[in-house]
Design an enzyme around this catalytic site. Structure first.
Site, PDB file in Angstrom:
ATOM      1  N   CYS A  19       0.837  -1.203   0.000  1.00 33.98           N
ATOM      2  CA  CYS A  19       0.000   0.000   0.000  1.00 33.98           C
ATOM      3  C   CYS A  19       0.870   1.251   0.000  1.00 33.98           C
ATOM      4  CB  CYS A  19      -0.911   0.005   1.213  1.00 33.98           C
ATOM      5  SG  CYS A  19      -0.063   0.378   2.758  1.00 33.98           S
ATOM      6  N   CYS A 210       3.998  -2.699  28.327  1.00 34.40           N
ATOM      7  CA  CYS A 210       2.765  -1.924  28.179  1.00 34.40           C
ATOM      8  C   CYS A 210       2.417  -1.181  29.477  1.00 34.40           C
ATOM      9  CB  CYS A 210       1.629  -2.877  27.803  1.00 34.40           C
ATOM     10  SG  CYS A 210       0.067  -2.000  27.613  1.00 34.40           S
TER      11      CYS A 210
HETATM   12 FE1  FSX Z   1       2.618  -3.872   3.679  1.00 37.32          FE
HETATM   13 FE2  FSX Z   1       4.233  -1.725   3.310  1.00 37.32          FE
HETATM   14 FE3  FSX Z   1       1.555  -2.641   5.458  1.00 37.32          FE
HETATM   15 FE4  FSX Z   1       1.508  -1.109   3.548  1.00 37.32          FE
HETATM   16  O1  FSX Z   1       4.731  -1.612   1.968  1.00 37.32           O
HETATM   17  S1  FSX Z   1       3.518  -3.661   5.624  1.00 37.32           S
HETATM   18  S2  FSX Z   1       0.479  -3.123   3.497  1.00 37.32           S
HETATM   19  S3  FSX Z   1       1.863  -0.465   5.622  1.00 37.32           S
HETATM   20  O2  FSX Z   1       3.025  -0.449   2.736  1.00 37.32           O
HETATM   21  O3  FSX Z   1       3.955  -3.416   2.585  1.00 37.32           O
HETATM   22 FE1  SF4 Z   2      -1.243  -3.914  27.302  1.00 39.42          FE
HETATM   23 FE2  SF4 Z   2      -3.271  -5.470  28.071  1.00 39.42          FE
HETATM   24 FE3  SF4 Z   2      -2.553  -5.360  25.529  1.00 39.42          FE
HETATM   25 FE4  SF4 Z   2      -0.962  -6.565  27.315  1.00 39.42          FE
HETATM   26  S1  SF4 Z   2      -2.986  -7.241  26.679  1.00 39.42           S
HETATM   27  S2  SF4 Z   2      -0.330  -5.175  25.697  1.00 39.42           S
HETATM   28  S3  SF4 Z   2      -1.290  -5.267  29.093  1.00 39.42           S
HETATM   29  S4  SF4 Z   2      -3.413  -3.676  26.744  1.00 39.42           S
END
Ligand code: FSX
Ligand code: SF4
Ligand code: SF4
Length: 296
Positions: A19, A210
């Site tokens: 894309c 996270c």
């Molecule tokens: Fe794929 Fe990259 Fe996603 Fe897009 O080229 S990784 S569809 S963001 O552009 O190839």
């Molecule tokens: Fe964060 Fe919960 Fe997703 Fe784990 S599952 S990455 S803790 S939002």
């Protein structure tokens, strides 16, 4: 002062089934800017000489194909091939070609990647599509798209390959990989993981870093996307996706998927999108090695 000679690193950047989001993401690199990368010396004494990139180059037609083929012949074994997008293998170029041969016949993407890949110093598969097949290779995969690694395996190409997945990949993951190759040469033993990804960027799960992790451990789950709480029950794929988004964040450190309430859809994971679908539905409970099992 002595004149220090600048080393040129020719780069050929091909695009397959894509894309173009990967190009757009990399063009948005902030530090260094894409101008720094392409025009200046991103590493002192070393200059990236982008010889072919269909989205940004001013030229077109025979002229640019000539530049591509001249670089291929003249810099054999000395250029880096960047591949963006998956590679359609069905129908001998019916689903995508790059330029024409001397008889005017379109040259299929798969033969370009095979031939330019074989003679390259190294290949960077940019984005999930090039690294693992991604969206173009999703079921039912009508154009029989494959990743760079799959194509190389089937055609006995043994050139070193670095996968930089993400749909799209973070600009730092690409620029950092290029800078590391310029500084230190090809990745050493242990610097890439079993999926040929640089551990520096993909060494940890999203879930490990996270900021909502405490909610997960306390089993406080969001009921809708705007709720506080862990997004696991809503479909978050952070527990199975390796990338440093929570630490690095996107848009020059402004925000990232989970922090803005959007959950991780696993865009950098092998098997995206099929294996992480449906994206907004809870996956089967997952055992997390080295992290602990979720007890319901
Ligand atoms: Fe794929 Fe990259 Fe996603 Fe897009 O080229 S990784 S569809 S963001 O552009 O190839
Ligand atoms: Fe964060 Fe919960 Fe997703 Fe784990 S599952 S990455 S803790 S939002
Ligand atoms: Fe992709 Fe997940 Fe990172 Fe968002 S958090 S960019 S979906 S890997």
């Amino acid at each position: 002062m002595a004149n220090i000679k600048t080393e040129e690193y020719p780069v050929i950047w091909l695009q397959g089934a894509t894309c173009t989001g990967c190009s757009v993401s990399v063009l948005n690199s902030v530090s260094p800017t894409i101008k720094n990368v392409l025009v200046d010396e991103v590493i002192p004494g070393k200059h990236v000489n982008l010889r072919f990139q269909a989205t940004v180059m001013a030229g077109a037609g025979e002229l640019v194909i000539k530049a591509l083929e001249e670089t291929w012949k003249a810099k054999k074994g000395g250029y880096v091939l960047v591949m963006e997008g998956a590679i359609p293998t069905k129908g001998d170029g019916a689903y995508g070609s790059i330029g024409e041969d001397k008889e005017g016949k379109p040259v299929s993407i798969d033969s370009r990647v095979e031939n330019l890949g074989r003679d390259a110093l190294a290949v960077i598969a940019l984005g999930t599509c090039a690294s693992f097949g991604g969206i173009p290779a999703a079921k039912p995969n009508p154009s029989e798209c494959v990743s760079v690694g799959q194509l190389f395996k089937s055609r006995n190409v043994t050139t070193p390959l670095i996968n930089v997945p993400g749909c799209p990949p973070h600009p730092d993951w690409f620029v950092g990989t290029v800078a590391s190759v310029l500084l230190n040469g090809l990745p050493k033993e242990g610097e890439l993981d079993e999926w040929s990804r640089p551990r520096a960027f993909y060494g940890q799960l999203i879930h490990e870093n996270c900021p909502r992790r405490a909610y997960y451990d306390e089993q406080k789950f969001a009921k809708k996307l705007s709720d506080p709480g862990c997004l696991y029950e809503l479909g978050c794929k952070g527990p199975v996706t390796h990338a440093d988004c929570p630490l690095r964040m996107w848009n020059n450190g402004v925000n990232w998927c989970v922090a803005c309430g959007g959950l991780c859809i696993g865009c950098a994971a092998p098997g995206f999108p099929d294996l992480v679908s449906p994206m907004y539905a809870k996956t089967a409970d997952i055992t997390l090695p080295n992290i602990g099992q979720r007890v319901v």
